[in-house]
Design a protein around this motif. Structure first.
Motif, PDB file in Angstrom:
ATOM      1  N   ALA B  37       0.852  -1.185   0.000  1.00 30.05           N
ATOM      2  CA  ALA B  37       0.000   0.000   0.000  1.00 30.05           C
ATOM      3  C   ALA B  37       0.887   1.234   0.000  1.00 30.05           C
ATOM      4  O   ALA B  37       1.878   1.291   0.721  1.00 30.05           O
ATOM      5  CB  ALA B  37      -0.893   0.000   1.236  1.00 30.05           C
ATOM      6  N   VAL B  38       0.555   2.178  -0.846  1.00 28.50           N
ATOM      7  CA  VAL B  38       1.276   3.443  -0.844  1.00 28.50           C
ATOM      8  C   VAL B  38       0.302   4.513  -0.371  1.00 28.50           C
ATOM      9  O   VAL B  38      -0.735   4.727  -0.992  1.00 28.50           O
ATOM     10  CB  VAL B  38       1.815   3.789  -2.250  1.00 28.50           C
ATOM     11  CG1 VAL B  38       2.470   5.169  -2.245  1.00 28.50           C
ATOM     12  CG2 VAL B  38       2.791   2.724  -2.714  1.00 28.50           C
ATOM     13  N   ILE B  39       0.634   5.117   0.764  1.00 32.24           N
ATOM     14  CA  ILE B  39      -0.258   6.138   1.304  1.00 32.24           C
ATOM     15  C   ILE B  39       0.490   7.457   1.401  1.00 32.24           C
ATOM     16  O   ILE B  39       1.717   7.507   1.302  1.00 32.24           O
ATOM     17  CB  ILE B  39      -0.820   5.734   2.686  1.00 32.24           C
ATOM     18  CG1 ILE B  39       0.315   5.607   3.704  1.00 32.24           C
ATOM     19  CG2 ILE B  39      -1.597   4.426   2.592  1.00 32.24           C
ATOM     20  CD1 ILE B  39      -0.182   5.391   5.129  1.00 32.24           C
ATOM     21  N   GLY B  40      -0.262   8.513   1.557  1.00 34.49           N
ATOM     22  CA  GLY B  40       0.340   9.832   1.654  1.00 34.49           C
ATOM     23  C   GLY B  40      -0.727  10.877   1.429  1.00 34.49           C
ATOM     24  O   GLY B  40      -1.775  10.582   0.856  1.00 34.49           O
ATOM     25  N   ASP B  41      -0.405  12.090   1.867  1.00 37.86           N
ATOM     26  CA  ASP B  41      -1.371  13.168   1.721  1.00 37.86           C
ATOM     27  C   ASP B  41      -1.513  13.533   0.240  1.00 37.86           C
ATOM     28  O   ASP B  41      -0.709  13.108  -0.591  1.00 37.86           O
ATOM     29  CB  ASP B  41      -0.878  14.394   2.510  1.00 37.86           C
ATOM     30  CG  ASP B  41      -2.048  15.183   3.083  1.00 37.86           C
ATOM     31  OD1 ASP B  41      -3.186  14.948   2.615  1.00 37.86           O
ATOM     32  OD2 ASP B  41      -1.821  16.009   3.982  1.00 37.86           O
ATOM     33  N   ASN B  42      -2.517  14.326  -0.076  1.00 36.40           N
ATOM     34  CA  ASN B  42      -2.652  14.798  -1.456  1.00 36.40           C
ATOM     35  C   ASN B  42      -1.391  15.555  -1.856  1.00 36.40           C
ATOM     36  O   ASN B  42      -0.870  16.356  -1.097  1.00 36.40           O
ATOM     37  CB  ASN B  42      -3.859  15.728  -1.587  1.00 36.40           C
ATOM     38  CG  ASN B  42      -5.161  14.964  -1.439  1.00 36.40           C
ATOM     39  OD1 ASN B  42      -5.210  13.774  -1.705  1.00 36.40           O
ATOM     40  ND2 ASN B  42      -6.197  15.652  -1.003  1.00 36.40           N
ATOM     41  N   GLY B  43      -0.895  15.267  -3.038  1.00 33.62           N
ATOM     42  CA  GLY B  43       0.301  15.965  -3.500  1.00 33.62           C
ATOM     43  C   GLY B  43       1.588  15.326  -3.034  1.00 33.62           C
ATOM     44  O   GLY B  43       2.677  15.858  -3.284  1.00 33.62           O
ATOM     45  N   ALA B  44       1.499  14.169  -2.375  1.00 36.60           N
ATOM     46  CA  ALA B  44       2.719  13.521  -1.889  1.00 36.60           C
ATOM     47  C   ALA B  44       3.507  12.874  -3.028  1.00 36.60           C
ATOM     48  O   ALA B  44       4.675  12.541  -2.871  1.00 36.60           O
ATOM     49  CB  ALA B  44       2.363  12.472  -0.834  1.00 36.60           C
ATOM     50  N   GLY B  45       2.862  12.674  -4.181  1.00 34.87           N
ATOM     51  CA  GLY B  45       3.562  12.101  -5.327  1.00 34.87           C
ATOM     52  C   GLY B  45       3.154  10.676  -5.650  1.00 34.87           C
ATOM     53  O   GLY B  45       3.779  10.031  -6.491  1.00 34.87           O
ATOM     54  N   ARG B 221       2.810  -4.686   3.185  1.00 33.30           N
ATOM     55  CA  ARG B 221       3.690  -3.597   3.599  1.00 33.30           C
ATOM     56  C   ARG B 221       3.007  -2.277   3.292  1.00 33.30           C
ATOM     57  O   ARG B 221       2.203  -2.179   2.374  1.00 33.30           O
ATOM     58  CB  ARG B 221       5.014  -3.639   2.821  1.00 33.30           C
ATOM     59  CG  ARG B 221       5.945  -4.762   3.272  1.00 33.30           C
ATOM     60  CD  ARG B 221       7.322  -4.570   2.671  1.00 33.30           C
ATOM     61  NE  ARG B 221       7.294  -4.610   1.217  1.00 33.30           N
ATOM     62  CZ  ARG B 221       8.139  -3.932   0.444  1.00 33.30           C
ATOM     63  NH1 ARG B 221       9.036  -3.125   0.993  1.00 33.30           N
ATOM     64  NH2 ARG B 221       8.068  -4.036  -0.863  1.00 33.30           N
ATOM     65  N   ILE B 222       3.326  -1.269   4.065  1.00 36.06           N
ATOM     66  CA  ILE B 222       2.753   0.052   3.843  1.00 36.06           C
ATOM     67  C   ILE B 222       3.897   1.042   3.632  1.00 36.06           C
ATOM     68  O   ILE B 222       4.841   1.113   4.432  1.00 36.06           O
ATOM     69  CB  ILE B 222       1.874   0.487   5.033  1.00 36.06           C
ATOM     70  CG1 ILE B 222       0.693  -0.499   5.169  1.00 36.06           C
ATOM     71  CG2 ILE B 222       1.356   1.912   4.833  1.00 36.06           C
ATOM     72  CD1 ILE B 222      -0.202  -0.221   6.352  1.00 36.06           C
ATOM     73  N   VAL B 223       3.821   1.741   2.511  1.00 41.17           N
ATOM     74  CA  VAL B 223       4.837   2.736   2.171  1.00 41.17           C
ATOM     75  C   VAL B 223       4.209   4.106   2.361  1.00 41.17           C
ATOM     76  O   VAL B 223       3.134   4.373   1.819  1.00 41.17           O
ATOM     77  CB  VAL B 223       5.296   2.560   0.706  1.00 41.17           C
ATOM     78  CG1 VAL B 223       6.204   3.699   0.279  1.00 41.17           C
ATOM     79  CG2 VAL B 223       5.971   1.202   0.528  1.00 41.17           C
ATOM     80  N   VAL B 231       8.899   8.225   3.137  1.00 43.25           N
ATOM     81  CA  VAL B 231       9.375   8.568   4.478  1.00 43.25           C
ATOM     82  C   VAL B 231       9.325   7.373   5.425  1.00 43.25           C
ATOM     83  O   VAL B 231       9.949   7.408   6.494  1.00 43.25           O
ATOM     84  CB  VAL B 231       8.593   9.752   5.091  1.00 43.25           C
ATOM     85  CG1 VAL B 231       8.879  11.023   4.309  1.00 43.25           C
ATOM     86  CG2 VAL B 231       7.099   9.465   5.117  1.00 43.25           C
ATOM     87  N   ALA B 232       8.597   6.336   5.047  1.00 42.09           N
ATOM     88  CA  ALA B 232       8.570   5.160   5.914  1.00 42.09           C
ATOM     89  C   ALA B 232       8.066   3.954   5.147  1.00 42.09           C
ATOM     90  O   ALA B 232       7.244   4.081   4.246  1.00 42.09           O
ATOM     91  CB  ALA B 232       7.662   5.408   7.129  1.00 42.09           C
ATOM     92  N   VAL B 233       8.602   2.793   5.501  1.00 46.22           N
ATOM     93  CA  VAL B 233       8.060   1.529   4.996  1.00 46.22           C
ATOM     94  C   VAL B 233       7.844   0.643   6.201  1.00 46.22           C
ATOM     95  O   VAL B 233       8.779   0.432   6.979  1.00 46.22           O
ATOM     96  CB  VAL B 233       9.035   0.841   4.014  1.00 46.22           C
ATOM     97  CG1 VAL B 233       8.429  -0.454   3.494  1.00 46.22           C
ATOM     98  CG2 VAL B 233       9.392   1.767   2.864  1.00 46.22           C
ATOM     99  N   CYS B 234       6.631   0.179   6.414  1.00 44.87           N
ATOM    100  CA  CYS B 234       6.399  -0.633   7.600  1.00 44.87           C
ATOM    101  C   CYS B 234       5.399  -1.741   7.311  1.00 44.87           C
ATOM    102  O   CYS B 234       4.717  -1.721   6.283  1.00 44.87           O
ATOM    103  CB  CYS B 234       5.913   0.229   8.768  1.00 44.87           C
ATOM    104  SG  CYS B 234       4.815   1.556   8.263  1.00 44.87           S
ATOM    105  N   THR B 235       5.332  -2.704   8.222  1.00 46.74           N
ATOM    106  CA  THR B 235       4.315  -3.744   8.090  1.00 46.74           C
ATOM    107  C   THR B 235       3.113  -3.325   8.934  1.00 46.74           C
ATOM    108  O   THR B 235       3.279  -2.609   9.926  1.00 46.74           O
ATOM    109  CB  THR B 235       4.828  -5.096   8.607  1.00 46.74           C
ATOM    110  OG1 THR B 235       5.184  -4.941   9.984  1.00 46.74           O
ATOM    111  CG2 THR B 235       6.038  -5.557   7.806  1.00 46.74           C
ATOM    112  N   PRO B 236       1.927  -3.782   8.551  1.00 41.09           N
ATOM    113  CA  PRO B 236       0.733  -3.409   9.320  1.00 41.09           C
ATOM    114  C   PRO B 236       0.872  -3.786  10.798  1.00 41.09           C
ATOM    115  O   PRO B 236       0.395  -3.055  11.671  1.00 41.09           O
ATOM    116  CB  PRO B 236      -0.377  -4.214   8.648  1.00 41.09           C
ATOM    117  CG  PRO B 236       0.097  -4.417   7.260  1.00 41.09           C
ATOM    118  CD  PRO B 236       1.571  -4.559   7.352  1.00 41.09           C
ATOM    119  N   ALA B 237       1.544  -4.893  11.063  1.00 40.28           N
ATOM    120  CA  ALA B 237       1.664  -5.344  12.447  1.00 40.28           C
ATOM    121  C   ALA B 237       2.473  -4.372  13.288  1.00 40.28           C
ATOM    122  O   ALA B 237       2.265  -4.248  14.489  1.00 40.28           O
ATOM    123  CB  ALA B 237       2.297  -6.727  12.477  1.00 40.28           C
ATOM    124  N   ALA B 238       3.410  -3.682  12.623  1.00 35.98           N
ATOM    125  CA  ALA B 238       4.330  -2.847  13.385  1.00 35.98           C
ATOM    126  C   ALA B 238       3.883  -1.405  13.476  1.00 35.98           C
ATOM    127  O   ALA B 238       4.647  -0.545  13.880  1.00 35.98           O
ATOM    128  CB  ALA B 238       5.720  -2.931  12.732  1.00 35.98           C
TER     129      ALA B 238
END
Lengths: 371, 256
Positions: B37-45, B221-223, B231-238
């Motif tokens: 999953a790639v998340i981020g605010d609007n305009g994050a790219g 994984r969540i980016v 700015v971060a890559v993590c697993t949902p569990a963490a």
């Protein structure tokens, strides 16, 4: 999908049927089959614009026929209508393709005249004579075929120039072809110095340009209709047709799909140009003279014909049959008005009114259908 | 996730649009069988990143590798050929084209024989058949005919077609830009199931989304992106919703 992809691995079929739950139970999605059988009125409203314009053309034929005590419906008269419509058929169908991809080509009038002038010089240099006779049959044949090839190739090359300006220089097609159309008309006047070429062999006109089968089916019209029939096939049955419509329907979807949008546009302008060139050849074949002062009205007439027939000015919707009917309308009107003794000046007015009504009605129906 | 070569590797990608520095050196890897999953605010790219991978934008610096092959001249066609499909936020469907034509746009099936091949004569019957099968795979059954134009369909149906198209053609990875943004809860769940099923079949899936709670369930994984950077890559569990939102808006320091 089992269609081959050139990737290293075979295309997957990741999800077996039934593996994913049914999204489709969502209430908004379910499409119920048509409720009651459609009323006659609803069914009539479903018929395409081309149908109604066709009805109008037939009504005009009958109306003029009655007013003229049948003179208008004699073979001679119908033959003339069909002959007059030949070039309009070609240009309207070509324009339907161009409009299908949401492009425009305003230069086709200039293209037609310039191609016809170049072809005229080729014909005359091979088989020309001041008196119209003297050249051998072989020379007339050769000259005519060379003229045909010259007109179509010259038209195609002029179209290629349009296409390159649109795809490489990224100039909007309306402006690009408005410019090149003016350049072509100017070039005709420069090359010809305002003088028409008219030393054509008689055979070109008598055996082809003004010749008919059974006094009813003009050869140029048959040629034009054969070309249009092939183009109908291309539009409805081939990859090229789908891609043309795709570009006009959603330029973004077309680009994302990986098709060469510029390549298709380039081919469209070449096609349109070739058809204008062919139209140029038909002009000299029929009238045994060039018309170096012409080229001003063809583009708008072709756009009007295509749009009256149900082709969208904004791309995505193309009707080849409708374009043919749309091209026939002004010819029937023009001829009919002469036969019943009304000034042909009214033709322009009537076609203008029909154009507006046809587009208005079409828009209303689309809006209704989409809502 | 596996230790083998990533299906997609994004290496130091930069992208500018005039004064806007949309991507500032993005690195990202997507492996076979995982949902990223790639998340981020609007305009994050996020969308720019997806479009770069899909071959729609040429990066100003850096590059993308697909299955170890560095893409020198990115085009949508090349990326398709390498088995990577994209579901765009706009869905990229031609409204005047039929469902089948949309499904095959750019990859139409042409008839057999020299003349048909040369002319590009469509094999509409085969296209319809395969389209029906592809729609079936994503559970779409509520259409009258694959010859219906896309304009006549509901938003959910159009979305299902775009997803079905990507699933049908992808042999390596699927990129999805906001696939559930316009969907009702039930349809969203179905799309998530489709995504998981695709990953279970060995595809890599990258999902751009604002729906973080959902991705805490479905992603491997969540980016997190901010201002054109990862700015971060993590697993949902963490991680959890609050931490992720903090990373997105920049309140929390990178702790991955």
């Amino acid at each position: 999908m089992s269609a081959p992809t050139p990737s290293a691995r075979p295309a997957l079929t990741p999800l077996a049927a039934g593996e994913a739950p049914d999204v489709t139970a969502a209430p908004e999605g379910r499409q119920e089959p048509e409720k009651a059988p459609k009323s006659l009125r609803a069914r009539l409203a479903d018929l395409p614009t081309a149908f109604w314009v066709g009805v109008l053309v037939i009504a005009l034929l009958l109306g003029f026929g009655i007013r003229s005590d049948g003179v208008f419906l004699e073979t001679q008269s119908l033959n003339n209508i069909l002959l007059d419509a030949a070039i309009g058929f070609l240009l309207a169908v070509g324009m339907a393709f161009v409009l299908g991809a949401a492009q425009l080509d305003i230069s086709i009038g200039g293209n037609l005249v310039l191609s016809s002038l170049l072809a005229a010089h080729v014909v005359v240099s091979i088989a020309g004579s001041r008196s119209g006779v003297g050249a051998s049959d072989t020379a007339v044949w050769l000259g005519s075929l060379a003229g045909l090839a010259t007109a179509v190739i010259a038209g195609g090359l002029l179209g290629l120039i349009n296409g390159l300006i649109v795809t490489r220089l990224r100039v909007n097609s309306f402006i690009a072809t408005l410019g090149t159309g003016g350049i072509m008309i100017g070039a005709v006047l420069v090359i010809s110095d305002g003088t028409n070429v008219n030393e054509f062999p008689v055979g070109l006109q008598s055996s082809f340009g003004a010749a008919s089968i059974g006094g009813l089916l003009p050869l140029p019209t048959l040629l034009a209709l054969a070309v249009c029939g092939f183009l109908w096939f291309v539009m409805r049955r081939t990859r090229f047709g789908v891609r043309v419509v795709a570009i006009g329907s959603s330029s973004e979807a077309a680009t994302r799909s990986g098709i060469s949008v510029d390549g298709i546009k380039l081919r469209l302008f070449i096609l349109m140009g070739s058809l204008a060139g062919l139209g140029g050849f038909l002009t000299i074949a029929r009238f045994s003279t060039t018309n170096v002062g012409g080229g001003q009205t063809e583009a708008l007439a072709a756009i009007a014909a295509a749009v009256i027939g149900g082709t969208s000015l904004f791309g995505g919707v193309v009707s080849i049959g409708g374009s043919l009917v749309g091209a026939l309308l002004p010819v029937v009107l023009g001829t009919g008005l002469i036969v019943v003794g009304v000034s042909t000046y009214y033709q322009l007015i009537v076609v203008g009114v029909i154009l507006i009504i046809a587009v208005f009605v079409d828009q209303q129906r689309r809006r209704k259908r989409d809502s | 996730m596996s230790s083998e070569q990533p299906l997609i590797k994004v290496c130091g990608v930069e992208k500018r649009f005039g004064h806007v520095h949309a991507l500032r050196g993005v690195d990202l890897e997507i492996f076979a069988g995982e949902v990223v999953a790639v998340i981020g605010d609007n305009g994050a790219g996020k969308s720019t990143l997806a479009t770069v991978i899909a071959g729609g934008h040429v990066p100003d610096a850096g590059w993308v590798e697909i299955a170890g092959q560095r893409i020198e001249k990115p085009t949508a066609r090349l990326v398709h050929e390498l088995g990577v499909e994209t579901v765009y936020q706009s869905l990229a469907l031609g409204p005047d084209l039929s469902i089948a034509e949309n499904m095959f746009l750019g990859r139409e099936i042409v008839g057999k024989g020299f003349v048909r091949r040369r002319l590009g004569v469509l094999d509409r019957r085969e296209m319809a058949k395969q389209t029906e099968a592809a729609l079936d795979r994503v559970g779409m059954t509520n259409y009258t005919t694959v010859n219906a134009s896309a304009r006549a369909l509901s938003g959910g149906q159009r979305q299902a077609i775009a997803v079905a198209r990507s699933v049908a053609w992808a042999s390596r990875a699927i990129l999805m830009d906001e696939p559930t943004a316009a969907l009702a809860i039930r349809q969203t769940r179905n799309t998530n199931e489709v995504i998981r099923a695709a990953a279970a079949h060995g595809l890599g899936v990258m999902v751009i989304t604002h729906d973080i709670p959902n991705m805490l369930t479905y992603a491997d994984r969540i980016v997190v992106m901010r201002h054109g950077q990862v700015v971060a890559v993590c697993t949902p569990a963490a991680t959890d919703l609050n931490k992720l939102v903090g990373l997105m808006v920049g309140e929390e320091q990178v702790a991955a």
